[in-house]
Each structure stands twice: as structure tokens, then as C-alpha cells.
Design a protein around this motif. Sequence first.
Motif: not given
Length: 290
Positions: A35-45
Motif C-alpha cells: 500500500r505504501v508504494a501504491a500511495f506513493a505512485e498515486e500521490r506522484a501522479a
Amino acid sequence: MISARDMTPAELAALLHFHAEAGVEWLTEDDPIDRVAAFAEERAARNVRAPAAAALAQPEGGQPSASRTRPTTAPPPKPVSASALPAIPDEHAITEARFAAESARSLAELKTAVEAFGGCNLKTSARSTIFAAGDTASRIMVIGPMPSADDDREGLAFSGRAGLLLDRMLAAIGLKREAILITTVIPWRPPGDRPPSAPEAAICRPFIERQIELAEPKVVLLFGNFTARFFFGETGTIHALRGQWREIGGGGHRVPAIATLHPQELLTAPASKALAWRDLQAFAARLADA
């Protein structure tokens, strides 16, 4: 309240660590998800899309269009069904527990009733329902407080390191786990191993008292501070309540019981083993007399 979507990866990692320490031990998905990596990608997008979206919202004159800046209405939340809500401890739940317990005519029927009971909040977060296990013919009963994380995982009272120490303690007075009846006051592990609340304990009381009544033990050995307070109706520590014979039980069966320190307490404070040994000797002497 801060939404998880607005957190940084480091903040999310700290939150997950907190949940792990609080007793959250399994995922809600079949496969693990980072989830941490998924949220990081979503935040960057989102950071990339935000400037482009702002530019599109500006008309040629430089002023934002009313139709484009009008806030959108979020869809209403889906209603939560009553079955998905946790049970709330109250007098109605206590009455239901008492009725279910009194209706059982054997330990097997009582076990089915406890497993089917849905009036206690603790059951919603527990993995297992802990019930009396062992030899009822021995008429020797050992009762612990509430299930630990090991108990909840194994589905058996006194599991893990504390269980191994209990086995050695019983062996020291000539007993074996499988030759006696072992259970816990509370059938379900509280989240984070917290003590049960007063309403939760009141809901569970009919079940443990009925276990004693149906098993008809001649003596009972109680382990731990919570267990001694629960049955003796006092607020002292286990050091003040241990080593004293009292009568416990409900309904038509009263039985002598003695309390001692829980194996987990002895693992953290080995110097107290001498006190527990005295209590075990008193328990063994009472067994010999019985």
C-alpha cells in the motif's frame, strides 16, 4: 482527520507499524499489497495532473468559468447493513448470553452456542473462539484470563511460550494438559491484548460459569490477575489474591478454587516462580484430599 491519501509514504509506514503493534495481524486481501508504494505512485501522479487540470480550468480571458469551477457533488455513501456493524455490549446482549448458556445441556451444546453467539464486540476482531478442551472426566479445571495472540492463532488456550511453561508447571505436580480441562474466562482475544471492558466481561460471564457448572470440577486452578478479580469480585492484584481458597461458580455448582500467577507473568518475572510453586503445591494437596 487526515486521510490516508494525503499522507507521505513515511507517514503511512508509521501508521502500518502502529496497527501491527495494536494487534492487527492479517490482511483483508487474498494477496499482500504494498500500500505504501501504491500511495506513493498515486500521490506522484496527482502532483503531475494538478497543474494541467488547473490550466484547463482557465478560459481564454484568464477568469475561471463558473461552470468549470462549480464543485462536484460526491455520491452519497453506501448504507452499511446491520449485519456488518459490530455488536454493542448492553443488557440485551447479557440477557441473550445468559439464555444461550442456560439452554445448553452439555459442554458440546455450550460450545456450539458460544461459537454462534454474536452479541460481543470481541468476536468481530478475533480469529478463534476459545472453549474448554481436555478430559472432563478428570474433574480438574484450569482457567486463564483472555486468549493471547498465540491462543487466537492456534485456537487453543495457553499456547506459545506461556503454554509450554504451563505444561512444565502441571508436570511438576503430576498432571498433563490432555488429562485435565483447560479454558479461558473470555472466549475471544481482545484487540491488542487489552483487558476486556466491564460490559464485555459481563457478557462472557454466563458462558464461563456454565462451563464450570456442566464440567462439575472438584477443584479449579485460576491463572492471572484478571481471572482472580473476575471470580473473587475483588480489585486486588494477583499477589494479594493468590494462594487463598475461595468458592466460585454459578447456578447449582460451587467449587473451591485457588489463584496463582499466570505463566506469562512468570516469564517476565522469573523471581515469582517460588510463589507460584507454593500455590501449585497447595493445589496438589487439595487434589489428594479430594
